[in-house]
Design a protein around this motif. Structure first.
Motif, mmCIF file in Angstrom:
data_model
loop_
_atom_site.group_PDB
_atom_site.id
_atom_site.type_symbol
_atom_site.label_atom_id
_atom_site.label_comp_id
_atom_site.label_asym_id
_atom_site.label_seq_id
_atom_site.Cartn_x
_atom_site.Cartn_y
_atom_site.Cartn_z
ATOM 1 N N SER A 197 -6.828 0.115 8.873
ATOM 2 C CA SER A 197 -7.220 -0.914 9.870
ATOM 3 C C SER A 197 -7.030 -2.425 9.283
ATOM 4 N N GLY A 198 -6.413 -3.402 9.785
ATOM 5 C CA GLY A 198 -6.438 -4.792 9.231
ATOM 6 C C GLY A 198 -5.614 -4.958 7.910
ATOM 7 N N VAL A 199 -4.938 -4.056 7.620
ATOM 8 C CA VAL A 199 -3.912 -3.985 6.426
ATOM 9 C C VAL A 199 -2.527 -4.503 6.605
ATOM 10 N N ASP A 200 -1.883 -5.324 5.904
ATOM 11 C CA ASP A 200 -0.468 -5.638 5.895
ATOM 12 C C ASP A 200 0.188 -4.639 5.101
ATOM 13 N N ALA A 201 0.996 -3.722 5.880
ATOM 14 C CA ALA A 201 1.352 -2.700 5.058
ATOM 15 C C ALA A 201 2.820 -2.944 4.538
ATOM 16 N N ALA A 202 3.465 -4.243 4.296
ATOM 17 C CA ALA A 202 4.495 -4.396 3.964
ATOM 18 C C ALA A 202 5.010 -4.007 2.724
ATOM 19 N N HIS A 203 3.655 -3.873 1.666
ATOM 20 C CA HIS A 203 3.840 -3.781 0.266
ATOM 21 C C HIS A 203 3.282 -2.403 0.066
ATOM 22 N N LEU A 204 3.186 -1.631 0.966
ATOM 23 C CA LEU A 204 2.482 -0.169 0.739
ATOM 24 C C LEU A 204 3.362 0.839 0.750
#
Length: 140
Positions: A88-95
């Motif tokens: 929740s609330g994470v910018d997943a672009a680098h994950l």
């Protein structure tokens, strides 16, 4: 284990065997690798400025000096799988997630999910069964 609000300012590799890993509002200001066993991971509100890899460890971790495996019998008969509970609330672009269970994961407010990388064996929740309505006619 709680690392809530931790700031990782340099490249880091972390190996953890624990029933729960709390990383809410943690910040990665450099690259990071999380190798986990047994853990339920909570990443709500984490900030990923650089690539972060979260992977399930297949074999028990070795001690720092590498001569023996760490004891995991204290974790009992828990499954060794790693479960991500919230993004929740994470910018997943680098994950990048590798060999994790997402069947109970909450994605509310997460952005750039189209750039989230899933590798290895990822488990998702089963689709709902039974009858549903779409307009006036019921569908199976």
């Amino acid at each position: 284990m709680s690392l809530d609000g931790a700031v990782f300012g340099a490249p880091v590799t972390v190996q953890i065997s624990a029933p729960t890993l709390m990383l809410e509002r943690a910040r990665w200001q450099s690259t990071g690798v999380l190798r986990l066993r047994y853990a339920e991971v909570h990443l709500a509100g984490a900030v990923l400025e650089y690539p972060l890899s979260l992977a399930a460890g297949q074999a028990p971790f070795l001690r720092f000096w590498g001569d023996a495996q760490l004891r995991e019998d204290v974790l009992g008969d828990r499954g060794k799988r790693v479960r991500v509970m919230t993004l929740s609330g994470v910018d997943a672009a680098h994950l990048t997630l590798t060999d994790v269970d997402l069947s109970e994961c909450r994605f509310t407010g997460a952005v750039h999910l189209d750039q989230l990388r899933l590798e290895g064996r990822t488990t998702f929740s089963r689709p709902p069964t039974g009858w549903h309505r779409r307009g006036p006619a019921p569908l199976r």
